[in-house]
Write an enzyme that holds these catalytic residues in place. Structure first.
Site: not given
Ligand SMILES: N[C@@H](CCO)C(=O)O
Length: 534
Positions: A515, A246, A478
């Site tokens: 994601h 991410s 995603d």
């Molecule tokens: N769920 C993860 C996704 C984004 O990286 C977060 O909140 O960090």
């Protein structure tokens, strides 16, 4: 004030106990609401308001009773509870600093050298919080730097000092994807964050006040440069690998581009080389919702009630982008929390109670200003060569302005963006033009799907990575960092001359978790990572 201090305020209320139970969203949501009403001791005024809002209004001649809104009552009660907790804290320690709460025990690297940021701001000094697992070998050649997603702390795995499970607990350990029998894994909290590293909730040493929104605009590259200050401090000259998912996938690429000689391998999972408009739009809406909470107070809410309602809504929007429709179809379908009750405008369908729960969990554990700064840095991310050149020129100019010393930082350029005089006007024929542009873009994306050429600017921008073995992974479900973005990265790396790019794309059949797959899929994500690092 750190985000953990928000947690402490929360601990004073009943909210945290409800959020920590790990019960279903529905139970949590209901218990939360009932606890808030039972345990909080609102003032006489709020009690009156609650009595008023809890009862259906039977106003004389109306055909139907007014709806009740327990979800809004819960927010109001939380504000009242937090206000009360703050007052009590102030009474018990009227002059001293607020206690320092952490997400757990971390190590801290303090950098006392001024730190110039990409957009001209300066941190006179900063801390970077980190944790590590596995032994560092004698020549310090087995170090893996693990970058986090937006909201994570450095606590990727449990430690002796903090036995709570970390966010990649099942990926790190002896024989696991990040094999601690072989590697020394370091994870940091990003600067701008709120889990021990310097961010908007930290003290500005220049005047002893919290930065709040006097904190300068940040970039991914700034966060990475700060991490390399830590590596300098630890005497690590070259990483075995830079690994991230991410936002961490962005940082992982940025680390290699900024410090190609100091990074051995690159892993970028569900990341990208430049943010695209949809993801910027989704983060924009989260920021706007948060900033519209009157408690946000332009960022100066420390010491008073934080913008918990705005944070909750922002997290609900974020959660929509983190998961996927197919997952929710399977998990919640169209089920309502309690079909025996009439429909409510507060959370009613199971999916609504789930989002409500996601917002609850987050709204008092993360610093709202950190969310603004870190998510903006994600929007600004662009490893295209032109952006890199413009940033380098701006840095050089600012560097020379600062030659006279850090004091000049107060003259740093500040935002003077104004709204246009006229609101955005749709142009005649715009729909047709937009449709044509969309068709072109679709064609472009299709080309990327077919392995056609990414923009030359991006190929050039990624060319410092032409000799680095790279693992690029994406997930078909995603919607925030769609799979075409990882295809774009892999293809741009290959076109830059890299002959050692492994690209995997998990199909919807393999993962429907969108994601957040990188947090959950030990078999596919962890398996590919382990193979690549061997
Ligand atoms: N769920 C993860 C996704 C984004 O990286 C977060 O909140 O960090």
């Amino acid at each position: 004030m750190k985000c953990q201090r928000l947690t402490a305020a929360l601990a004073a209320s009943s909210v945290s106990s409800a959020s920590r139970t790990g019960q279903t969203a529905l139970l949590c949501s209901r218990r939360l609401q009932s606890q808030l009403h039972l345990q909080s001791q609102p003032t006489a005024r709020t009690t009156r308001r609650h009595l008023h809002t809890q009862q259906p209004r039977r106003n004389g001649g109306a055909s139907n009773p007014a709806m009740v809104f327990p979800c809004l009552d819960a927010l109001e009660t939380r504000s009242a509870t937090l206000k009360k907790a703050k007052k009590e804290a102030a009474r018990s320690d009227a002059s001293g600093p607020e206690p320092s709460y952490t997400a757990g025990a971390t190590q801290t690297h303090h950098s006392s050298e001024p730190f110039l940021l990409d957009w001209g701001g300066v941190l006179p000094e900063f801390d970077i919080a980190y944790e590590s697992w596995g032994a560092m070998n004698a020549d310090k050649s087995n170090v893996i730097l693990l970058h986090t997603g937006l909201s994570a702390s450095s606590h990727a795995h449990s430690t002796e000092a903090n036995p709570q499970p970390g966010w990649w607990e099942k990926f790190i350990g002896p024989g696991l994807s990040l094999d601690t029998d072989k590697y020394h894994v370091i994870c940091t909290n990003v600067i701008g964050g709120c889990y021990g590293s310097t961010g908007p909730s930290s003290v500005d040493p220049a005047d002893g006040q919290l930065y709040a929104t006097r904190f300068p605009i940040l970039t991914m590259e700034d966060m990475v440069r700060a991490q390399f200050r830590l590596l300098d401090g630890l005497g690590v000259t070259r990483l075995y690998a830079s690994v991230g998912s991410s936002m961490g996938g962005m940082q992982s690429l940025a680390a290699g581009v900024l410090f190609p000689d100091r990074v051995g391998r690159i892993v970028s999972i569900s990341g990208c080389a430049r943010s695209h408009p949809y993801s910027i739009a989704m983060r924009h809406t989260q920021r706007q919702v948060l900033m519209m909470d009157p408690n946000w107070n332009r960022g100066f809410y420390y010491g008073s009630v934080p913008p918990h309602a705005g944070m909750k809504l922002a997290r609900e929007i974020a959660t929509v982008t983190y998961r996927s429709g197919p997952e929710w179809e399977q998990r919640f379908a169209r089920r309502r929390a309690d079909p025996s009750k009439p429909p409510a405008l507060c959370p009613d369908f199971l999916i609504e109670t789930y989002l409500d729960h996601a917002g609850e969990k987050f709204c008092l554990t993360y610093d709202p200003n950190s969310l603004l700064y870190v998510s903006k840095a994600m929007d600004l991310f662009d490893l295209g060569r032109e952006n890199q050149q413009v940033a380098a020129a701006r840095r050089a100019e600012r560097q020379s302005e600062l030659k006279d010393g850090v004091a000049a930082a107060v003259d740093a350029p500040s935002c003077s963006l104004t709204l246009p005089d006229e609101p955005y006007q749709e142009q005649e024929g715009e729909s047709a033009a937009a449709a044509a542009a969309a068709a072109d873009a679709d064609a472009g994306n299709l080309e990327i799907q077919r392995g056609a050429k990414p923009p030359q600017d991006l190929i050039d921008g990624l060319s410092p990575l032409r000799d680095h073995p790279a693992l690029v992974m994406g997930v078909a479900s995603d919607i925030l960092f769609p799979a075409w973005q990882q295809r774009e990265v892999a293809e741009a790396l290959r076109l830059a001359g890299n002959r050692n790019v492994a690209h995997y794309e998990l199909s919807e059949e393999q993962s429907m978790f969108g994601h957040d797959t990188f947090l959950l899929d030990v078999k596919n994500v962890g398996g590919a990572l382990k193979n690549f690092l061997q």
